[in-house]
Scaffold this motif. Structure first.
Motif, mmCIF file in Angstrom:
data_model
loop_
_atom_site.group_PDB
_atom_site.id
_atom_site.type_symbol
_atom_site.label_atom_id
_atom_site.label_comp_id
_atom_site.label_asym_id
_atom_site.label_seq_id
_atom_site.Cartn_x
_atom_site.Cartn_y
_atom_site.Cartn_z
ATOM 1 N N PHE A 12 1.100 -1.295 -0.254
ATOM 2 C CA PHE A 12 0.171 -0.020 -0.130
ATOM 3 C C PHE A 12 1.055 1.608 0.216
ATOM 4 O O PHE A 12 2.096 1.225 0.675
ATOM 5 N N VAL A 13 0.622 1.763 -1.026
ATOM 6 C CA VAL A 13 1.180 3.505 -0.843
ATOM 7 C C VAL A 13 0.908 4.623 -0.716
ATOM 8 O O VAL A 13 -0.192 4.775 -1.296
ATOM 9 N N THR A 14 1.062 5.457 0.679
ATOM 10 C CA THR A 14 0.630 6.378 1.013
ATOM 11 C C THR A 14 1.364 7.612 1.490
ATOM 12 O O THR A 14 2.682 7.189 0.869
ATOM 13 N N GLY A 15 1.029 8.909 1.785
ATOM 14 C CA GLY A 15 2.136 9.602 2.332
ATOM 15 C C GLY A 15 1.506 11.258 2.231
ATOM 16 O O GLY A 15 0.110 10.936 1.919
ATOM 17 N N GLN A 16 2.082 12.389 1.681
ATOM 18 C CA GLN A 16 1.138 13.708 1.846
ATOM 19 C C GLN A 16 0.498 13.905 0.363
ATOM 20 O O GLN A 16 1.177 12.921 -0.207
ATOM 21 N N GLY A 17 -0.792 14.650 0.262
ATOM 22 C CA GLY A 17 -1.145 14.939 -0.870
ATOM 23 C C GLY A 17 0.031 16.016 -1.015
ATOM 24 O O GLY A 17 0.537 16.731 -0.801
ATOM 25 N N GLY A 18 -0.483 15.907 -2.272
ATOM 26 C CA GLY A 18 0.764 16.445 -3.026
ATOM 27 C C GLY A 18 2.733 15.896 -3.719
ATOM 28 O O GLY A 18 2.733 16.545 -4.145
ATOM 29 N N ALA A 19 2.104 14.839 -2.620
ATOM 30 C CA ALA A 19 3.914 14.728 -3.457
ATOM 31 C C ALA A 19 4.500 13.355 -3.886
ATOM 32 O O ALA A 19 5.416 12.922 -4.282
ATOM 33 N N GLY A 20 3.619 13.531 -4.614
ATOM 34 C CA GLY A 20 3.673 11.903 -6.209
ATOM 35 C C GLY A 20 3.776 10.593 -5.514
ATOM 36 O O GLY A 20 4.325 9.323 -5.987
ATOM 37 N N ARG A 21 2.219 10.541 -4.669
ATOM 38 C CA ARG A 21 2.236 9.135 -4.994
ATOM 39 C C ARG A 21 1.706 7.527 -5.686
ATOM 40 O O ARG A 21 2.778 7.036 -5.790
ATOM 41 N N THR A 22 0.815 8.540 -6.387
ATOM 42 C CA THR A 22 0.602 7.433 -7.541
ATOM 43 C C THR A 22 1.918 7.009 -8.604
ATOM 44 O O THR A 22 2.338 6.503 -9.022
ATOM 45 N N THR A 23 2.509 8.352 -8.917
ATOM 46 C CA THR A 23 3.604 7.639 -9.377
ATOM 47 C C THR A 23 4.836 6.626 -8.940
ATOM 48 O O THR A 23 5.334 6.307 -9.419
ATOM 49 N N VAL A 24 4.880 7.396 -7.673
ATOM 50 C CA VAL A 24 5.679 6.272 -6.654
ATOM 51 C C VAL A 24 5.242 4.378 -6.540
ATOM 52 O O VAL A 24 5.567 4.320 -7.443
ATOM 53 N N ALA A 25 3.850 4.441 -7.213
ATOM 54 C CA ALA A 25 3.366 3.324 -7.058
ATOM 55 C C ALA A 25 3.499 3.130 -8.268
ATOM 56 O O ALA A 25 3.649 1.605 -8.201
ATOM 57 N N ALA A 26 3.272 3.979 -9.425
ATOM 58 C CA ALA A 26 4.162 2.877 -10.005
ATOM 59 C C ALA A 26 5.261 2.887 -10.763
ATOM 60 O O ALA A 26 5.537 2.035 -11.119
ATOM 61 N N ALA A 27 6.304 3.461 -10.344
ATOM 62 C CA ALA A 27 7.406 3.192 -10.360
ATOM 63 C C ALA A 27 7.527 1.844 -9.950
ATOM 64 O O ALA A 27 8.859 0.801 -9.713
ATOM 65 N N THR A 28 6.827 1.944 -8.217
ATOM 66 C CA THR A 28 7.239 0.493 -7.580
ATOM 67 C C THR A 28 6.322 -0.652 -7.928
ATOM 68 O O THR A 28 7.410 -1.655 -8.438
ATOM 69 N N ALA A 29 5.565 -0.253 -8.381
ATOM 70 C CA ALA A 29 4.876 -1.691 -9.597
ATOM 71 C C ALA A 29 5.749 -2.494 -10.799
ATOM 72 O O ALA A 29 6.181 -3.133 -10.713
ATOM 73 N N LEU A 30 6.444 -1.246 -11.018
ATOM 74 C CA LEU A 30 7.539 -1.458 -12.226
ATOM 75 C C LEU A 30 8.784 -1.932 -11.686
ATOM 76 O O LEU A 30 8.526 -3.092 -12.502
#
Length: 426
Positions: A12-30
């Motif tokens: 599960f990837v979370t964090g501060q709003g606007g910190a790039g959670r979706t990008t980090v989740a995608a990079a982690t998945a890749l």
């Protein structure tokens, strides 16, 4: 790769709003896919956002059970809160048709329904449950499921939802009351109004099963949470708060991702000072967290919004360094258990001690309230109702202390419930 029959690992990837959670989740998945693992990325972000990050237009419309292959070994799908809410609401109306007819109510049509606040949480949890239930004929369809969660406070509320709702269901519709089903037709005749139908209890039982499935995923040793933030003073406070909140809910912090770090060798004085401040926070995080077993990963700022597998690979060039070794899957599902540990110190202080890890918790924002056989623990904005271990139910509270990231609650045996017990100590 794990045995095909083993359950998926969940991040599960979370964090501060606007910190790039979706990008980090995608990079982690890749990164997981690049190690040879069949990986699914789940998100509730609008399709255009997910498609932009992955560089795959098909992800804009992909929903489970379908998913779009965005890169070799990586699939992506969206949880759709609007569609999920409409389906649930229409089904709920059908279940309550007898009562609605009695009241003369006109059911709402599915096309006129718009999701209510909170629908996102249910849609995402159900998507996680269904993803874990997908198979490819030989076993689970995925080796790794990466879930893009909302900001921390909402993410923790979402992950705590299965436990909370199961508690509410048990209080409002206790399973033992279902034994009185045979009396309901008689009660209906006496009262002159419809009594909850058989399908009400059947629906509650189905909800209980689905919630239990999600809770097993959340509580699994194969599940962890990754926190994303841009290093800085505000981020440090948010990280401390998140760390104590995760511990309160029994969730494992997998790693901290310091995102969008500017170059450290800039000739521009302002950018150099800005970068130095970010680096200072990064070093402080590593000094505090890595001895506790929590790695801190630094991702560079690309100077633009990352788009597509090439940019995501630039962010995480070494998957092995970004991902922890795969934990061993449990031989069998762990039974639901109480968090922390209980220590019998009656021979010393005269107390039984319940120790709960709460790293980075603030003692001034900590609250404890006993209610029957439950202890309600508040830690900043987070709150959890914990069932007392069986031995402590026969005790009365005797105080608590927070020291070195651990909450210790003292209990004195109740002489009336512990025959022959002498209490002492302080």
């Amino acid at each position: 790769m794990n045995d095909p029959a083993s359950p998926p690992r969940t991040l599960f990837v979370t964090g501060q709003g606007g910190a790039g959670r979706t990008t980090v989740a995608a990079a982690t998945a890749l990164a997981a896919a690049r190690t040879g693992r069949r990986t699914l990325l789940l998100s509730t972000e609008p399709g255009r956002v997910l498609a932009g990050v992955l560089g795959e237009p098909g992800t804009a419309a992909a929903r489970l059970p379908d998913a779009v292959e965005a890169a070799p070994g990586l699939w992506a799908a969206r949880a759709d809160p609007a569609e999920e809410f409409r389906a649930r609401a229409v089904a709920g109306q059908e279940q309550a048709r007898a009562v609605l007819d009695l009241l003369g109510a006109e059911p709402l049509d599915g096309d006129e329904l718009t999701e209510l606040p909170g629908a996102e949480a249910f849609a995402l949890l159900d998507a996680v449950r269904r993803a874990h239930g997908q198979t490819d004929g030989d076993g689970p369809a995925w080796d790794t499921v990466v879930v893009d969660l909302p900001p921390t406070a909402r993410a923790l509320a979402l992950l705590a939802l299965p436990e909370q709702l199961r508690r509410y269901l048990r209080r409002l519709l206790p399973p033992e009351r279902q034994a009185a089903r045979a009396l309901r037709p008689v009660l209906a005749q006496l009262a002159g109004v419809p009594v909850p139908a058989e399908r009400l209890y059947a629906t509650a039982a189905r909800w209980e099963r689905e919630l239990a499935d999600v809770q097993r995923i959340v509580d699994s040793p194969l599940t962890s949470v990754r926190f994303v933030a841009e290093p800085g003073q505000d981020a440090d406070g948010a990280l401390r708060e998140a760390r104590s909140g995760l511990a309160l809910h029994g969730l494992r912090l997998d790693a901290v991702v310091a995102n969008r770090l500017p170059p450290a060798d800039s000739a521009d004085p302002w950018l150099a000072a800005f970068s130095a401040a970010r680096q200072e926070t990064l070093h402080a995080w590593r000094a505090r967290l890595e001895p506790a077993g929590v790695p801190v990963h630094a991702l560079p700022h690309l100077g633009r919004a990352p788009q597509g597998p090439a940019d995501l690979t630039t962010l995480v060039p070494d998957p092995a360094a970004h991902l922890r070794p795969e934990p061993e899957p449990p031989e069998r599902p762990e039974p639901e258990s109480v968090p922390g540990s209980v220590e019998d110190d009656r021979a010393g202080s005269g107390h039984l001690l319940w120790r709960l890890p709460l790293p980075d918790a603030d003692g001034e924002e900590l609250g404890l309230l006993r209610r029957g056989d439950e202890l309600i623990v508040s830690c900043g904005p987070f709150r959890r109702v914990l069932p007392l271990p069986s031995a402590l139910r026969r005790c009365r509270g005797a105080g608590a202390a927070l020291e070195d990231g651990e909450l210790t609650v003292r209990f004195a045996p109740d002489p009336g419930l512990w025959p022959g017990e002498r209490t002492g100590g302080g």
